[in-house]
Design a protein around this motif. Structure first.
Motif, mmCIF file in Angstrom:
data_model
loop_
_atom_site.group_PDB
_atom_site.id
_atom_site.type_symbol
_atom_site.label_atom_id
_atom_site.label_comp_id
_atom_site.label_asym_id
_atom_site.label_seq_id
_atom_site.Cartn_x
_atom_site.Cartn_y
_atom_site.Cartn_z
ATOM 1 N N LYS A 44 0.839 -1.191 0.000
ATOM 2 C CA LYS A 44 0.000 0.000 0.000
ATOM 3 C C LYS A 44 0.882 1.253 0.000
ATOM 4 O O LYS A 44 1.761 1.405 0.848
ATOM 5 N N ALA A 45 0.607 2.124 -0.953
ATOM 6 C CA ALA A 45 1.421 3.332 -1.118
ATOM 7 C C ALA A 45 1.366 4.183 0.139
ATOM 8 O O ALA A 45 0.386 4.178 0.871
ATOM 9 N N ALA A 46 2.452 4.914 0.352
ATOM 10 C CA ALA A 46 2.524 5.756 1.545
ATOM 11 C C ALA A 46 2.025 7.161 1.250
ATOM 12 O O ALA A 46 2.137 7.647 0.128
ATOM 13 N N LYS A 47 1.495 7.779 2.280
ATOM 14 C CA LYS A 47 0.958 9.129 2.132
ATOM 15 C C LYS A 47 1.138 9.874 3.447
ATOM 16 O O LYS A 47 1.014 9.281 4.513
ATOM 17 N N GLU A 48 1.452 11.184 3.351
ATOM 18 C CA GLU A 48 1.470 11.990 4.571
ATOM 19 C C GLU A 48 0.127 12.706 4.690
ATOM 20 O O GLU A 48 -0.414 13.216 3.699
ATOM 21 N N HIS A 49 -0.402 12.728 5.895
ATOM 22 C CA HIS A 49 -1.707 13.348 6.140
ATOM 23 C C HIS A 49 -1.490 14.708 6.808
ATOM 24 O O HIS A 49 -0.863 14.783 7.871
ATOM 25 N N ASP A 50 -2.020 15.743 6.181
ATOM 26 C CA ASP A 50 -1.883 17.083 6.761
ATOM 27 C C ASP A 50 -2.808 17.237 7.962
ATOM 28 O O ASP A 50 -3.893 16.641 7.997
ATOM 29 N N TYR A 163 -1.142 1.515 8.689
ATOM 30 C CA TYR A 163 -1.317 0.953 7.340
ATOM 31 C C TYR A 163 -2.466 1.659 6.605
ATOM 32 O O TYR A 163 -2.370 1.980 5.434
ATOM 33 N N ASN A 164 -3.539 1.910 7.331
ATOM 34 C CA ASN A 164 -4.764 2.432 6.709
ATOM 35 C C ASN A 164 -4.907 3.942 6.852
ATOM 36 O O ASN A 164 -4.894 4.469 7.967
ATOM 37 N N SER A 165 -5.111 4.610 5.735
ATOM 38 C CA SER A 165 -5.264 6.063 5.789
ATOM 39 C C SER A 165 -6.532 6.451 6.544
ATOM 40 O O SER A 165 -6.571 7.477 7.213
ATOM 41 N N THR A 166 -7.556 5.613 6.456
ATOM 42 C CA THR A 166 -8.799 5.929 7.174
ATOM 43 C C THR A 166 -8.577 5.929 8.686
ATOM 44 O O THR A 166 -9.154 6.733 9.404
ATOM 45 N N VAL A 167 -7.731 5.032 9.139
ATOM 46 C CA VAL A 167 -7.422 4.982 10.579
ATOM 47 C C VAL A 167 -6.733 6.286 10.995
ATOM 48 O O VAL A 167 -7.072 6.889 12.018
ATOM 49 N N ILE A 168 -5.790 6.743 10.176
ATOM 50 C CA ILE A 168 -5.097 8.001 10.503
ATOM 51 C C ILE A 168 -6.106 9.159 10.535
ATOM 52 O O ILE A 168 -6.144 9.942 11.499
ATOM 53 N N LEU A 213 0.836 19.918 18.436
ATOM 54 C CA LEU A 213 0.511 19.262 17.154
ATOM 55 C C LEU A 213 1.529 19.603 16.070
ATOM 56 O O LEU A 213 1.690 18.841 15.118
ATOM 57 N N THR A 214 2.199 20.734 16.221
ATOM 58 C CA THR A 214 3.201 21.104 15.213
ATOM 59 C C THR A 214 4.406 20.152 15.266
ATOM 60 O O THR A 214 5.210 20.113 14.348
ATOM 61 N N LYS A 215 4.486 19.405 16.359
ATOM 62 C CA LYS A 215 5.588 18.433 16.465
ATOM 63 C C LYS A 215 5.222 17.096 15.807
ATOM 64 O O LYS A 215 6.030 16.174 15.766
ATOM 65 N N CYS A 216 3.951 16.988 15.376
ATOM 66 C CA CYS A 216 3.461 15.690 14.900
ATOM 67 C C CYS A 216 3.393 15.611 13.381
ATOM 68 O O CYS A 216 3.086 16.603 12.713
ATOM 69 N N ARG A 217 3.673 14.419 12.855
ATOM 70 C CA ARG A 217 3.396 14.118 11.449
ATOM 71 C C ARG A 217 2.699 12.766 11.391
ATOM 72 O O ARG A 217 2.942 11.893 12.240
ATOM 73 N N PHE A 218 1.835 12.626 10.389
ATOM 74 C CA PHE A 218 0.995 11.427 10.291
ATOM 75 C C PHE A 218 1.185 10.781 8.916
ATOM 76 O O PHE A 218 1.095 11.471 7.894
ATOM 77 N N PHE A 219 1.398 9.482 8.921
ATOM 78 C CA PHE A 219 1.637 8.767 7.667
ATOM 79 C C PHE A 219 0.779 7.509 7.605
ATOM 80 O O PHE A 219 0.594 6.832 8.614
ATOM 81 N N SER A 220 0.326 7.197 6.393
ATOM 82 C CA SER A 220 -0.305 5.891 6.204
ATOM 83 C C SER A 220 0.447 5.152 5.116
ATOM 84 O O SER A 220 1.157 5.757 4.303
ATOM 85 N N GLY A 221 0.266 3.827 5.101
ATOM 86 C CA GLY A 221 0.887 3.005 4.070
ATOM 87 C C GLY A 221 1.701 1.878 4.662
ATOM 88 O O GLY A 221 1.904 1.803 5.873
ATOM 89 N N GLU A 222 2.125 1.028 3.782
ATOM 90 C CA GLU A 222 2.915 -0.142 4.161
ATOM 91 C C GLU A 222 4.292 0.343 4.635
ATOM 92 O O GLU A 222 4.807 1.353 4.168
ATOM 93 N N TRP A 223 4.882 -0.398 5.569
ATOM 94 C CA TRP A 223 6.096 0.068 6.241
ATOM 95 C C TRP A 223 7.209 0.489 5.282
ATOM 96 O O TRP A 223 7.768 1.579 5.422
ATOM 97 N N VAL A 226 6.415 3.720 3.549
ATOM 98 C CA VAL A 226 6.493 4.902 4.428
ATOM 99 C C VAL A 226 7.958 5.291 4.621
ATOM 100 O O VAL A 226 8.320 6.470 4.558
ATOM 101 N N SER A 227 8.797 4.300 4.802
ATOM 102 C CA SER A 227 10.213 4.551 4.966
ATOM 103 C C SER A 227 10.759 5.248 3.718
ATOM 104 O O SER A 227 11.480 6.257 3.808
ATOM 105 N N ARG A 228 10.370 4.741 2.555
ATOM 106 C CA ARG A 228 10.810 5.357 1.285
ATOM 107 C C ARG A 228 10.340 6.811 1.197
ATOM 108 O O ARG A 228 11.091 7.698 0.816
ATOM 109 N N LEU A 229 9.083 7.031 1.593
ATOM 110 C CA LEU A 229 8.518 8.394 1.541
ATOM 111 C C LEU A 229 9.298 9.352 2.450
ATOM 112 O O LEU A 229 9.607 10.479 2.061
ATOM 113 N N LEU A 230 9.622 8.877 3.642
ATOM 114 C CA LEU A 230 10.345 9.740 4.589
ATOM 115 C C LEU A 230 11.690 10.173 4.020
ATOM 116 O O LEU A 230 12.080 11.329 4.137
#
Ligand code: SAM
Length: 325
Positions: A44-50, A163-168, A213-223, A226-230
């Protein structure tokens, strides 16, 4: 075959995280018939959630509950409109309470709080784990309570991955918001939430404001995605001092991805705190199998720092690079 109460209880405790259950809170897993023994990992592709600007909107239509000093969204009232996957498959409309037909590789159990999360939170205070100014990842976060505890403990950065964007979107992010808004108001974030008195051993309430919250980032996707995205993102990325992960080693098919992700993302002197059941019947994973897997890779040293022997054995494992200080 006739099942004794004991065997029923045992099957409840040992069910696979992907079997699904409606009730947040420890020890509430239900046995699922659909054990994903043939399950193969979907990339599952990785995505960052704003983080939305309007924080109040994040909590709209949510029921916020409180356990000790932690706020969390009542997941049983979250109506899932979409358990999306990268290929556009598996669009389902289900209430969380009836998700017995979840599609393996589509949903990975993030819609409830699994009991090892609470084991690890207990361990943080017992072992006096310090989060101050640390860069922390809550890997396979689900509700994200581990990351939220780190945030309350004055972590410098906290990243959440599920893993799931809906969960995030529906659970993790609202939980982070609820804990920031809730703490600053001192009254909770509304929604008629329940409160439970903290046992004395629970960590003391730490201040957390919306600024956190400015210290937080949220990601979904397969491990590995996500590592590749980071690493490929334009935003600066520094490796994590602490990686927290609870109930993520149930499926041995995922061990390579998990192990390699930990190896890529952990700072050279960082620590992983992993909470797990000793064995997950039906899927086959468990702490000792993972320990052996890690040993064979020869990159990390592991140590089981706590064992909980109530019902099915549960453990906390600490991992560090073999050549770390
Ligand atoms: N840590 C939470 C807790 O203890 O309540 C959730 C545990 S849930 C059983 C397992 C979590 O691991 C899910 O949230 C899922 O997103 C994540 N996960 C499992 N396999 C994954 C994979 N291959 N790639 C990315 N995330 C995965």
């Amino acid at each position: 075959p006739k099942r004794t109460q004991e065997s029923v209880e045992k099957s409840k405790q040992t069910s696979s995280p992907v079997a699904g259950s409606s009730s947040p809170g420890p020890g509430t897993e239900k046995h699922g018939a659909e054990m994903p023994s043939e399950k193969k990992l979907c990339f599952k592709a990785a995505k960052e959630h704003d983080i939305p600007e309007d924080l109040a909107k994040v909590l709209e239509n949510k029921v916020v509950e409180r356990r000790w000093d932690l706020y969390y969204i009542n997941m049983s009232v979250v109506e899932m409109t979409c358990l999306d996957d990268a290929n556009g498959e598996g669009i389902v409309s289900k209430s969380v309470s009836s998700r017995s037909d979840l599609i393996p590789g589509v949903y990975e159990g993030g819609l409830k709080i699994w009991e090892c999360t609470f084991d690890l939170i207990d361990y943080f205070s017992e072992a006096e784990i310090q989060f101050t100014n640390k860069t922390v990842l809550d890997l396979g976060c689900g509700a994200g309570l581990l990351g939220i505890v780190a945030l309350k403990g004055k972590a410098g950065k906290v990243h959440f991955q599920d893993y799931n964007s809906t969960v995030i979107d529906e659970i993790t992010l609202p939980n982070a918001v609820a804990n920031c808004i809730g703490d600053s108001s001192g009254t909770g974030s509304g929604g008629g939430g329940k409160t439970h008195k903290p046992p004395s051993k629970r960590p003391k309430k730490a201040e957390c404001s919306p600024d956190a919250l400015t210290k937080c980032r949220f990601f979904s996707g397969e491990w590995s995605e996500v590592s590749r995205l980071l690493f490929s993102s334009n935003k600066p990325f520094s490796k994590y001092d602490i990686i927290l992960t609870s109930e993520t080693i149930y499926n041995p098919d995922y061990y390579t991805a998990l192990h390699d992700t930990l190896a890529q993302l952990l700072d050279k002197n960082g620590r992983v705190y992993l909470a797990s059941k000793a064995h997950y019947f039906g899927v086959g994973g468990g702490i000792y199998l993972f320990e052996k897997f890690v040993e064979e890779r020869n990159i990390f040293r592991t140590s089981i720092v706590k064992t909980i022997d109530k019902g099915l054995q549960r453990c906390i494992m600490e991992m560090a690079f073999k050549d770390s200080s």
